[in-house]
Design a protein around this motif. Structure first.
Motif, PDB file in Angstrom:
ATOM      1  N   GLY A 189       0.833  -1.196   0.000  1.00  0.00           N
ATOM      2  CA  GLY A 189       0.000   0.000   0.000  1.00  0.00           C
ATOM      3  C   GLY A 189       0.864   1.240   0.000  1.00  0.00           C
ATOM      4  N   ARG A 190       0.207   2.400  -0.110  1.00  0.00           N
ATOM      5  CA  ARG A 190       0.972   3.648  -0.133  1.00  0.00           C
ATOM      6  C   ARG A 190       0.116   4.828   0.311  1.00  0.00           C
ATOM      7  N   PHE A 191       0.807   5.873   0.775  1.00  0.00           N
ATOM      8  CA  PHE A 191       0.198   7.166   1.057  1.00  0.00           C
ATOM      9  C   PHE A 191       0.938   8.171   0.190  1.00  0.00           C
ATOM     10  N   ALA A 192       0.190   9.018  -0.518  1.00  0.00           N
ATOM     11  CA  ALA A 192       0.814   9.872  -1.532  1.00  0.00           C
ATOM     12  C   ALA A 192       0.341  11.317  -1.395  1.00  0.00           C
ATOM     13  N   PRO A 193       0.908  12.066  -0.463  1.00  0.00           N
ATOM     14  CA  PRO A 193       0.483  13.449  -0.254  1.00  0.00           C
ATOM     15  C   PRO A 193       1.077  14.412  -1.277  1.00  0.00           C
ATOM     16  N   THR A 194       0.357  15.491  -1.532  1.00  0.00           N
ATOM     17  CA  THR A 194       0.852  16.583  -2.365  1.00  0.00           C
ATOM     18  C   THR A 194       1.528  17.608  -1.466  1.00  0.00           C
ATOM     19  N   PRO A 195       2.762  18.013  -1.766  1.00  0.00           N
ATOM     20  CA  PRO A 195       3.485  18.929  -0.878  1.00  0.00           C
ATOM     21  C   PRO A 195       3.139  20.395  -1.127  1.00  0.00           C
ATOM     22  N   SER A 196       1.847  20.689  -1.046  1.00  0.00           N
ATOM     23  CA  SER A 196       1.398  22.077  -1.188  1.00  0.00           C
ATOM     24  C   SER A 196       1.228  22.742   0.172  1.00  0.00           C
ATOM     25  N   GLY A 197       1.654  22.041   1.211  1.00  0.00           N
ATOM     26  CA  GLY A 197       1.566  22.528   2.579  1.00  0.00           C
ATOM     27  C   GLY A 197       1.670  21.354   3.526  1.00  0.00           C
ATOM     28  N   PRO A 198       1.747  21.594   4.831  1.00  0.00           N
ATOM     29  CA  PRO A 198       1.847  20.505   5.808  1.00  0.00           C
ATOM     30  C   PRO A 198       0.554  19.706   5.880  1.00  0.00           C
ATOM     31  N   LEU A 199       0.634  18.556   6.519  1.00  0.00           N
ATOM     32  CA  LEU A 199      -0.551  17.713   6.680  1.00  0.00           C
ATOM     33  C   LEU A 199      -1.583  18.398   7.566  1.00  0.00           C
ATOM     34  N   HIS A 200      -2.843  18.297   7.177  1.00  0.00           N
ATOM     35  CA  HIS A 200      -3.954  18.715   8.031  1.00  0.00           C
ATOM     36  C   HIS A 200      -4.665  17.458   8.530  1.00  0.00           C
ATOM     37  N   PHE A 201      -5.713  17.638   9.306  1.00  0.00           N
ATOM     38  CA  PHE A 201      -6.355  16.489   9.947  1.00  0.00           C
ATOM     39  C   PHE A 201      -6.955  15.521   8.929  1.00  0.00           C
ATOM     40  N   GLY A 202      -7.543  16.039   7.851  1.00  0.00           N
ATOM     41  CA  GLY A 202      -8.099  15.154   6.833  1.00  0.00           C
ATOM     42  C   GLY A 202      -7.032  14.279   6.202  1.00  0.00           C
ATOM     43  N   SER A 203      -5.857  14.847   5.978  1.00  0.00           N
ATOM     44  CA  SER A 203      -4.744  14.074   5.431  1.00  0.00           C
ATOM     45  C   SER A 203      -4.290  13.005   6.413  1.00  0.00           C
ATOM     46  N   LEU A 206       4.217   2.331   1.811  1.00  0.00           N
ATOM     47  CA  LEU A 206       5.143   3.246   1.161  1.00  0.00           C
ATOM     48  C   LEU A 206       4.613   4.670   1.228  1.00  0.00           C
ATOM     49  N   VAL A 207       5.511   5.622   1.121  1.00  0.00           N
ATOM     50  CA  VAL A 207       5.139   7.031   1.017  1.00  0.00           C
ATOM     51  C   VAL A 207       5.732   7.582  -0.271  1.00  0.00           C
ATOM     52  N   ARG A 208       4.890   8.279  -1.021  1.00  0.00           N
ATOM     53  CA  ARG A 208       5.291   8.890  -2.284  1.00  0.00           C
ATOM     54  C   ARG A 208       4.900  10.365  -2.248  1.00  0.00           C
ATOM     55  N   ILE A 209       5.795  11.245  -2.625  1.00  0.00           N
ATOM     56  CA  ILE A 209       5.478  12.670  -2.695  1.00  0.00           C
ATOM     57  C   ILE A 209       4.945  12.981  -4.087  1.00  0.00           C
ATOM     58  N   GLU A 210       3.667  13.326  -4.148  1.00  0.00           N
ATOM     59  CA  GLU A 210       3.014  13.555  -5.448  1.00  0.00           C
ATOM     60  C   GLU A 210       3.150  15.032  -5.832  1.00  0.00           C
ATOM     61  N   ASP A 211       4.327  15.348  -6.335  1.00  0.00           N
ATOM     62  CA  ASP A 211       4.625  16.712  -6.758  1.00  0.00           C
ATOM     63  C   ASP A 211       4.796  16.800  -8.272  1.00  0.00           C
ATOM     64  N   VAL A 212       4.036  15.970  -9.008  1.00  0.00           N
ATOM     65  CA  VAL A 212       4.110  16.023 -10.468  1.00  0.00           C
ATOM     66  C   VAL A 212       3.690  17.396 -10.978  1.00  0.00           C
ATOM     67  N   ASP A 213       2.752  18.050 -10.275  1.00  0.00           N
ATOM     68  CA  ASP A 213       2.382  19.427 -10.599  1.00  0.00           C
ATOM     69  C   ASP A 213       3.333  20.341  -9.827  1.00  0.00           C
ATOM     70  N   LYS A 214       4.439  20.662 -10.469  1.00  0.00           N
ATOM     71  CA  LYS A 214       5.499  21.409  -9.798  1.00  0.00           C
ATOM     72  C   LYS A 214       5.044  22.806  -9.387  1.00  0.00           C
ATOM     73  N   ARG A 227       2.418  23.585  -7.813  1.00  0.00           N
ATOM     74  CA  ARG A 227       1.722  23.561  -6.528  1.00  0.00           C
ATOM     75  C   ARG A 227       2.643  23.248  -5.358  1.00  0.00           C
ATOM     76  N   ALA A 228       3.845  22.765  -5.642  1.00  0.00           N
ATOM     77  CA  ALA A 228       4.747  22.366  -4.567  1.00  0.00           C
ATOM     78  C   ALA A 228       5.245  23.585  -3.796  1.00  0.00           C
ATOM     79  N   VAL A 229       5.230  23.474  -2.478  1.00  0.00           N
ATOM     80  CA  VAL A 229       5.707  24.527  -1.586  1.00  0.00           C
ATOM     81  C   VAL A 229       7.042  24.083  -0.994  1.00  0.00           C
ATOM     82  N   ALA A 230       8.016  24.970  -1.020  1.00  0.00           N
ATOM     83  CA  ALA A 230       9.343  24.634  -0.506  1.00  0.00           C
ATOM     84  C   ALA A 230       9.273  24.112   0.930  1.00  0.00           C
ATOM     85  N   GLU A 231       9.961  23.007   1.163  1.00  0.00           N
ATOM     86  CA  GLU A 231      10.078  22.371   2.485  1.00  0.00           C
ATOM     87  C   GLU A 231       8.810  21.680   2.960  1.00  0.00           C
ATOM     88  N   ALA A 232       7.706  21.759   2.185  1.00  0.00           N
ATOM     89  CA  ALA A 232       6.476  21.090   2.630  1.00  0.00           C
ATOM     90  C   ALA A 232       6.655  19.578   2.671  1.00  0.00           C
TER      91      ALA A 232
END
Length: 291
Positions: A15-29, A48-56, A58-63
């Protein structure tokens, strides 16, 4: 002839969790992360964890670092190195080249598409070649119109949506989420996708593309969404606050409650590990499969 992606050899559950790094995790995430983590642990599988930053854009530095730190603080530790979609353009381009017979160029604007209805009508299919810049669309000739979800059971798609020729590469040259997520899931040998119900509908397109690329579709489990007082889904776009990692036990207890796990309150636990152990046992009683 279509060359299928060769998935890595994998055990019975990945399995995997794949967050978008447009900001830190919130409760829904956190709820989504916890659900996918518990399902993997309940089935003695890999998570596994995958950073879904294919849409560059939207990515926030250090998120990404914030997200990984938040997961670790909540005991949600991954089993293999984290991969970043932003580093995989060559892979996505190679896959797109391998399925050229299933794609076409489209230079229709959003305004033009809306003028002809809610869904794209395949206008550019017979208008090839098109001048740049253009998007690359998938010829959706054999769409998935239903799927089985472990929570929602049999789900029927809106036919016009299921049949829509969806985008694989955008007009700006960025690869689309639909392509990236399926390619990554196939290559990582993902067998089970556990995520929020807001992603249930896109699963129809992903299942179609998954099959086209030569893989068996995964098992799906779409979790309940967390909404705010205004009834809208908690999201970074809606300015949902970041979770406080110093309150990890309380956060996990609240997330477990959203997932209908009866593990008591935060005061019953002295560590995140003890709470997660109880949550895994509860998850097994509700969601364990024979795999």
């Amino acid at each position: 002839m279509l060359k299928p992606i060769q998935p890595q050899s994998s055990p019975h559950y990945r399995g995997r969790f794949a967050p978008t790094p447009s900001g830190p995790l919130h409760f829904g995430s956190l709820v989504a992360a916890l659900g996918s983590f518990l399902d993997a642990r309940a089935h003695l599988g890999k998570w596994l964890v995958r950073i879904e930053d294919v849409d560059k854009t939207r990515a926030v530095a250090e998120a990404d670092r914030q997200i990984l730190d938040q997961l670790e603080a909540h005991g949600l530790v991954w089993d293999e190195p984290v991969i970043y979609q932003s580093q995989r353009d060559t892979t996505y381009a190679d896959v797109l080249d391998s399925i050229l017979e299933h794609t076409y160029a489209c230079d229709c604007s959003r305004k033009q598409i809306r003028a002809h209805g809610h869904y794209y009508n395949g206008h550019c299919r017979t208008r090839q070649p098109r001048p740049a810049p253009y998007a690359i669309r998938f010829k959706n000739d054999n769409p998935h119109t239903h799927l089985f979800d472990r929570r929602h059971q049999r789900v029927e798609a809106e036919i016009e949506f299921a049949q829509e020729d969806f985008i694989l590469r955008r007009r700006d040259g960025l690869f689309a989420y639909q392509l990236a997520v399926v390619v990554d899931d196939l290559e990582q040998g993902i067998t089970d996708i556990v995520r929020g119900s807001d992603l249930l509908i896109p699963s129809f397109w992903q299942a179609t593309l998954w099959q086209t690329l030569g893989g068996c579709t995964p098992r799906w489990l779409h979790l309940p969404l967390v909404t705010g007082v205004d009834g809208r889904k908690l999201s970074k776009q809606n300015h949902a606050p970041a979770i406080d990692s110093t309150q990890a036990i309380a956060n996990l207890a609240a997330a477990a409650e959203v997932l209908s796990l009866h593990i008591g309150s935060a005061k019953d636990y002295d560590s995140v590990d003890s709470l997660l152990e109880a949550a895994v046992q509860q998850w097994q009683s509700q969601w364990q499969m024979i795999v």
